[in-house]
Design an enzyme around this catalytic site. Structure first.
Site, PDB file in Angstrom:
ATOM      1  N   CYS A  42       0.819  -1.215   0.000  1.00 31.62           N
ATOM      2  CA  CYS A  42       0.000   0.000   0.000  1.00 31.62           C
ATOM      3  C   CYS A  42       0.853   1.266   0.000  1.00 31.62           C
ATOM      4  O   CYS A  42       0.362   2.350  -0.327  1.00 31.62           O
ATOM      5  CB  CYS A  42      -0.925   0.014   1.213  1.00 31.62           C
ATOM      6  SG  CYS A  42      -2.098  -1.351   1.271  1.00 31.62           S
ATOM      7  N   ARG A 132       2.013  -4.120  -7.875  1.00 31.30           N
ATOM      8  CA  ARG A 132       1.625  -5.127  -6.889  1.00 31.30           C
ATOM      9  C   ARG A 132       2.725  -5.394  -5.870  1.00 31.30           C
ATOM     10  O   ARG A 132       2.450  -5.558  -4.685  1.00 31.30           O
ATOM     11  CB  ARG A 132       1.250  -6.436  -7.608  1.00 31.30           C
ATOM     12  CG  ARG A 132       0.642  -7.496  -6.697  1.00 31.30           C
ATOM     13  CD  ARG A 132      -0.702  -7.074  -6.163  1.00 31.30           C
ATOM     14  NE  ARG A 132      -1.297  -8.091  -5.311  1.00 31.30           N
ATOM     15  CZ  ARG A 132      -2.393  -7.905  -4.585  1.00 31.30           C
ATOM     16  NH1 ARG A 132      -3.013  -6.734  -4.620  1.00 31.30           N
ATOM     17  NH2 ARG A 132      -2.883  -8.866  -3.822  1.00 31.30           N
ATOM     18  N   GLU A 179     -10.378   5.417 -17.457  1.00 32.76           N
ATOM     19  CA  GLU A 179     -11.269   4.569 -16.658  1.00 32.76           C
ATOM     20  C   GLU A 179     -12.505   4.202 -17.470  1.00 32.76           C
ATOM     21  O   GLU A 179     -13.161   5.076 -18.044  1.00 32.76           O
ATOM     22  CB  GLU A 179     -11.666   5.305 -15.381  1.00 32.76           C
ATOM     23  CG  GLU A 179     -12.758   4.651 -14.554  1.00 32.76           C
ATOM     24  CD  GLU A 179     -12.433   3.232 -14.115  1.00 32.76           C
ATOM     25  OE1 GLU A 179     -13.250   2.339 -14.405  1.00 32.76           O
ATOM     26  OE2 GLU A 179     -11.373   3.024 -13.500  1.00 32.76           O
ATOM     27  N   PRO A 274      -9.822 -29.884   6.494  1.00 29.09           N
ATOM     28  CA  PRO A 274      -9.664 -29.334   7.853  1.00 29.09           C
ATOM     29  C   PRO A 274      -8.276 -28.851   8.235  1.00 29.09           C
ATOM     30  O   PRO A 274      -8.156 -27.889   8.994  1.00 29.09           O
ATOM     31  CB  PRO A 274     -10.108 -30.506   8.744  1.00 29.09           C
ATOM     32  CG  PRO A 274     -11.058 -31.283   7.895  1.00 29.09           C
ATOM     33  CD  PRO A 274     -10.520 -31.181   6.500  1.00 29.09           C
ATOM     34  N   ALA A 278      -6.859 -20.925   4.735  1.00 29.28           N
ATOM     35  CA  ALA A 278      -6.586 -19.929   3.692  1.00 29.28           C
ATOM     36  C   ALA A 278      -6.895 -18.544   4.248  1.00 29.28           C
ATOM     37  O   ALA A 278      -7.868 -18.362   4.996  1.00 29.28           O
ATOM     38  CB  ALA A 278      -7.413 -20.209   2.440  1.00 29.28           C
ATOM     39  N   GLY A 280      -6.332 -13.988   3.496  1.00 33.88           N
ATOM     40  CA  GLY A 280      -5.921 -12.887   2.633  1.00 33.88           C
ATOM     41  C   GLY A 280      -6.762 -12.743   1.379  1.00 33.88           C
ATOM     42  O   GLY A 280      -7.922 -13.151   1.324  1.00 33.88           O
ATOM     43  N   VAL A 328      -9.735   3.581   3.238  1.00 35.02           N
ATOM     44  CA  VAL A 328      -9.370   4.996   3.206  1.00 35.02           C
ATOM     45  C   VAL A 328      -8.195   5.172   2.260  1.00 35.02           C
ATOM     46  O   VAL A 328      -7.398   4.255   2.063  1.00 35.02           O
ATOM     47  CB  VAL A 328      -9.026   5.516   4.626  1.00 35.02           C
ATOM     48  CG1 VAL A 328      -7.724   4.903   5.132  1.00 35.02           C
ATOM     49  CG2 VAL A 328      -8.983   7.031   4.680  1.00 35.02           C
TER      50      VAL A 328
END
Length: 448
Positions: A42, A132, A179, A274, A278, A280, A328
């Site tokens: 980020c 990324r 866009e 089980p 996973a 994210g 945000v």
């Protein structure tokens, strides 16, 4: 006992650290394709912008740190190519091409998401970049410096696209944003709130083209131009910020159940197998308001999921709650936040709503430095708050956090309008803008 975590993003590393916090004896191995770990994706646009000095500054830990401080082994530049869930075994290949196998007692898929690049002519030219990884960020800056880039097209007006657009503008480039949707931040804001952001971008000298798909990228070996709406625009590079897709290939190989959007998990973050968990961007979750499956590709969700999976693997019961997808962003001097339903998404789901609005300052009118803030609050027909969007100069994040709590607690317009908020001239107004927006909705609800 051995736990293997595939992926070294926020979800994977949080899972590993949480297991170790509650279990000092389990062997923990994290396997990642990347060379560097524990950095903040980020933050990439803010390094591009120059607000953060270097990409090195966003790396918080090294593999050696994890081994020394937490006794967690990190295998970098290593790819997991197969999962044999019947025999609790994975097959890997290292950077030198050597294949090897490892057994596990617990497996955690933290495989994240991959950038989606539309099948556009010219997408493989030099000068076309995704955003990324930290390596993507470094490659972008290197290309700008080595090629003397002056003009860039950013394809996609989501948060990452706009943050990159502003960052590249700060680097001295002329920026064109393309866009397909009729507004910026189409999954984040309603059109009226998005218009505030668009006007700010244009004021900063960024050209925004809406409802216009990128038709093709032109060049011999390097990017030379883009075609948009039948017109040719000269650019030196292209940033593809066209979204991501969950990386679910290993889950499929393992035989895990795949849901509508991604890997299906329960509230413990267990898959249909089980001892395989996973976490994210590769998992689907439950929307708090609608109860429907959705994606939550945010770092905060990844960390919470990692804590839940890690605790359960270590034998401490924990569960992951439904999401609001609170988010945000900061673009230049503008802060943008949202949580819960937008009016647009509510209308799509045929949920009757009432809207409350407020425009105010963040500090007492007479105190220097106050910034304008605009709020759009969404209530259902019972008067319970179900969404909020805020655009303004400061203190957006804490208000979005407050509204996230309000939505989870099913607070009413009347309660919000009469809620006690703190006040001091340097930091707030005596009439809290959130209460003003709730008052506006309350009047409309009373007249129904």
């Amino acid at each position: 006992m051995r736990a293997i975590i595939i992926g070294s993003g926020a979800a994977g590393l949080t899972t590993a650290s949480t297991i170790r916090k509650y279990n000092k004896d389990m062997e923990i191995v994290v396997i990642t394709k990347e060379k560097e770990i524990a950095y903040s994706p980020c933050a990439i646009p803010y390094v591009i912008e120059g607000a953060i000095k270097s990409f090195d500054d966003i790396i918080m830990h090294t593999p050696e740190d994890y081994k020394r401080e937490r006794n967690i082994d990190i295998l970098t530049e290593t790819t997991v190519i197969d999962v044999d869930s019947k025999n609790n075994k994975i097959k890997c290949v290292d950077k030198d091409g050597n294949e090897f196998e490892m057994n596990y007692d617990y497996l955690v898929l933290a495989t994240g998401a991959e950038p989606f690049i539309p099948p556009i002519e010219g997408k493989d030219l030099d000068g076309v970049f995704k955003v990324r990884t930290i390596e993507d960020g470094r490659a972008i800056l290197k290309y700008i410096e080595e090629n003397g880039c002056k003009k860039v097209a950013v394809v996609g007006a989501g948060a990452i696209g706009l943050e990159m657009a502003y960052g590249l503008k700060c680097r001295g480039l002329d920026v064109l944003v393309v866009e397909m949707a009729p507004q910026v931040l189409p999954r984040f804001l309603d059109p009226d709130m998005a218009e505030i952001v668009q006007k700010y971008l244009e004021k900063e000298g960024i050209k925004v083209m809406l409802s216009k798909p990128l038709e093709k990228i032109v060049g011999k070996e390097k990017v030379e131009a883009v075609y948009v709406d039948g017109k040719l625009y000269d650019v030196d590079m292209v940033i593809m910020a066209t979204g991501v897709r969950p990386n679910i290939e290993l889950a499929k190989k393992a035989g895990c159940k795949i849901g509508k959007f991604a890997i299906e998990v329960n509230e413990k973050m267990q898959t249909s197998i089980p001892n395989i968990y996973a976490v994210g961007d590769c998992v689907e979750v439950i929307d708090f308001i609608t109860g429907e499956k959705t994606l939550s590709p945010f770092g905060t969700a990844a960390v919470r999921q990692g804590k839940v999976a890690g605790k359960n693997i270590a034998g401490v019961e924990a569960k992951f709650y439904p999401v609001l997808n609170s988010a945000v962003s900061k673009i230049g001097d503008l802060e943008i936040g949202g949580t819960g339903l937008t009016a647009f998404s509510a209308n799509l789901k045929r949920i009757p709503i009432v809207i409350g609005r407020a425009k105010a300052l963040t500090r007492a009118r007479y105190y220097p430095g106050g910034k304008e803030i605009e709020i759009k609050m969404i209530f259902n027909e019972d008067g319970k708050v179900v969404g909020c969007q805020i655009v303004g100069g400061e203190r957006v994040a804490e208000r979005i956090d407050a509204m996230s709590i309000a939505i989870f607690k099913k607070v009413s317009a009347e309660e919000l309008a009469n809620m006690e908020f703190c006040y001091a001239p340097p930091v707030s107004m005596v009439h809290e803008p959130l209460s003003l927006a709730a008052e506006d909705a309350l009047k409309k609800l009373s007249n129904k």
